[in-house]
Motif scaffolding. Structure first.
Motif, PDB file in Angstrom:
ATOM      1  N   LYS A  40       0.829  -1.207   0.000  1.00  0.00           N
ATOM      2  CA  LYS A  40       0.000   0.000   0.000  1.00  0.00           C
ATOM      3  C   LYS A  40       0.864   1.258   0.000  1.00  0.00           C
ATOM      4  O   LYS A  40       0.533   2.251  -0.657  1.00  0.00           O
ATOM      5  N   GLN A  41       1.965   1.214   0.725  1.00  0.00           N
ATOM      6  CA  GLN A  41       2.833   2.381   0.824  1.00  0.00           C
ATOM      7  C   GLN A  41       3.479   2.727  -0.516  1.00  0.00           C
ATOM      8  O   GLN A  41       3.534   3.895  -0.914  1.00  0.00           O
ATOM      9  N   ILE A  48      -6.704  -5.381  -3.503  1.00  0.00           N
ATOM     10  CA  ILE A  48      -6.046  -4.357  -2.678  1.00  0.00           C
ATOM     11  C   ILE A  48      -6.369  -2.949  -3.157  1.00  0.00           C
ATOM     12  O   ILE A  48      -6.736  -2.079  -2.356  1.00  0.00           O
ATOM     13  N   PHE A  49      -6.251  -2.708  -4.465  1.00  0.00           N
ATOM     14  CA  PHE A  49      -6.335  -1.349  -5.006  1.00  0.00           C
ATOM     15  C   PHE A  49      -7.587  -1.064  -5.835  1.00  0.00           C
ATOM     16  O   PHE A  49      -7.817   0.092  -6.206  1.00  0.00           O
TER      17      PHE A  49
END
Length: 339
Positions: A31-32, A71-72
């Motif tokens: 995520k970072q 996730i995205f």
């Protein structure tokens, strides 16, 4: 004694906190940086291959896209890292890639000695042989004394030795560092037979100078459960990888597809509602949104769709579902329930 107990308690607490932080490290890191790094085959038709414009396709590629979708909600947020068989585990161990999705066999030694975990089998395979038709061979039992091309750093070398020893046959191994070198050597006539996973045989045959001059022999000489791999010790990330595959299986079983997933969000079926996140909070346990599986199906598809377009009847490989059919249709693919 109280001092010792207190010290042990503090140490245990620190260990638990450290473990909890480590368990979040891969997802937090992804995520970072804003994208997933996926270790891929540098060029195996049906599983992982880039085109001239750098666009990747394949069953293993689609699995990475499914993770990015979960996730995205964006399948473009991936960087594919082409890896040879020799380098793939080092790249995962070192953190160069977040997940290895590269037609990799799950075996005991790899599971216990490399610091890796294999969350789920996304393709059940087995090793076979390809020969030129002009050789006049119709069975692997007729390969006594043959020279066999194989790739170094894979399970095929050991399986090859085991098969010939068990059948009291002699052979000459001709090994190469890469899959490309191995097949080109076979195609040019440097060996009598070529061996790899059966799925790979069908994929490589498409690259032959004259594909129809080659046949895949009927024998399957090993069990090759192909699975994505992650680093050991990150249970949260392993869960995300595992349940992404299971969600795709459950969606297929429930009849949820890319085409109807929006309509199915209104279903009264509790299994469908839990898969798509309209009931329950199952995404939270993974560190994702509750509609994570909806994202996967919407952007990538269920397992059956991914199989058919990449390696099945809708692809040049034309591989039958066989043991990769759902358990309800006589196969081995079985997704535990989301509940």
């Amino acid at each position: 004694m109280k001092t010792i107990v207190a010290a042990l308690t503090l140490a245990l607490g620190a260990s638990v906190l450290s473990g909890a932080a480590q368990a979040q490290s891969t997802l937090a890191g992804i995520k970072q940086k804003g994208f997933l790094t996926c270790g891929s085959n540098p060029g195996l038709a049906g599983f992982g291959v880039p085109d001239a414009q750098g666009r990747w396709t394949g069953l293993d590629v689609d699995f990475c896209k499914a993770l990015a979708a979960a996730i995205f909600n964006d399948t473009s947020k991936i960087r594919f890292i082409p890896l040879s068989a020799k380098d793939r585990f080092t790249a995962l161990q070192s953190g160069e890639v977040d997940v290895l999705s590269r037609n990799t066999t799950w075996s005991m030694s790899r599971d216990t000695s490399l610091g890796l975990d294999f969350p789920a089998v996304n393709f059940y395979d087995g090793q076979g042989f390809m020969v030129k038709k002009k050789l006049g061979v119709t069975s692997a039992k007729q390969l006594d004394g043959a020279s066999v091309c194989t790739q170094q750093g894979t399970t095929t070398e050991l399986n090859l030795a085991d098969y010939f020893r068990a059948n009291k046959m002699k052979y000459e191994v001709v090994a190469f560092a890469t899959a490309d070198e191995t097949f080109k050597a076979y195609d040019s006539g440097r060996c009598d037979a070529f061996t790899t996973d059966a799925s790979g045989l069908y994929a490589e045959r498409l690259r032959a100078a004259n594909p129809d001059d080659n046949i895949v022999l009927p024998e399957i000489i090993s069990k090759e459960p192909l699975a994505p791999a992650v680093r050991h010790g990150d249970s949260q990330w392993a869960d995300i990888v595992r349940w992404t595959h299971f969600a795709m299986l459950n969606a297929e079983e429930a009849g949820v597809t890319q085409a109807n997933v929006d309509q199915m969000k209104g279903s009264d079926n509790p299994d469908v509602r839990r898969i798509l996140g309209t009931e329950g909070k199952f995404g939270e346990g993974l560190g994702l949104t509750n509609d994570w599986a909806y994202r996967v199906i919407k952007l990538v598809g269920n397992y059956g769709e991914v199989f058919e377009r990449n390696v099945g009847q809708g692809s040049p490989l034309k591989i039958q579902r066989g043991v990769n059919a759902l358990w309800s249709k006589g196969g081995l693919q079985y997704g535990p329930p989301i509940r």
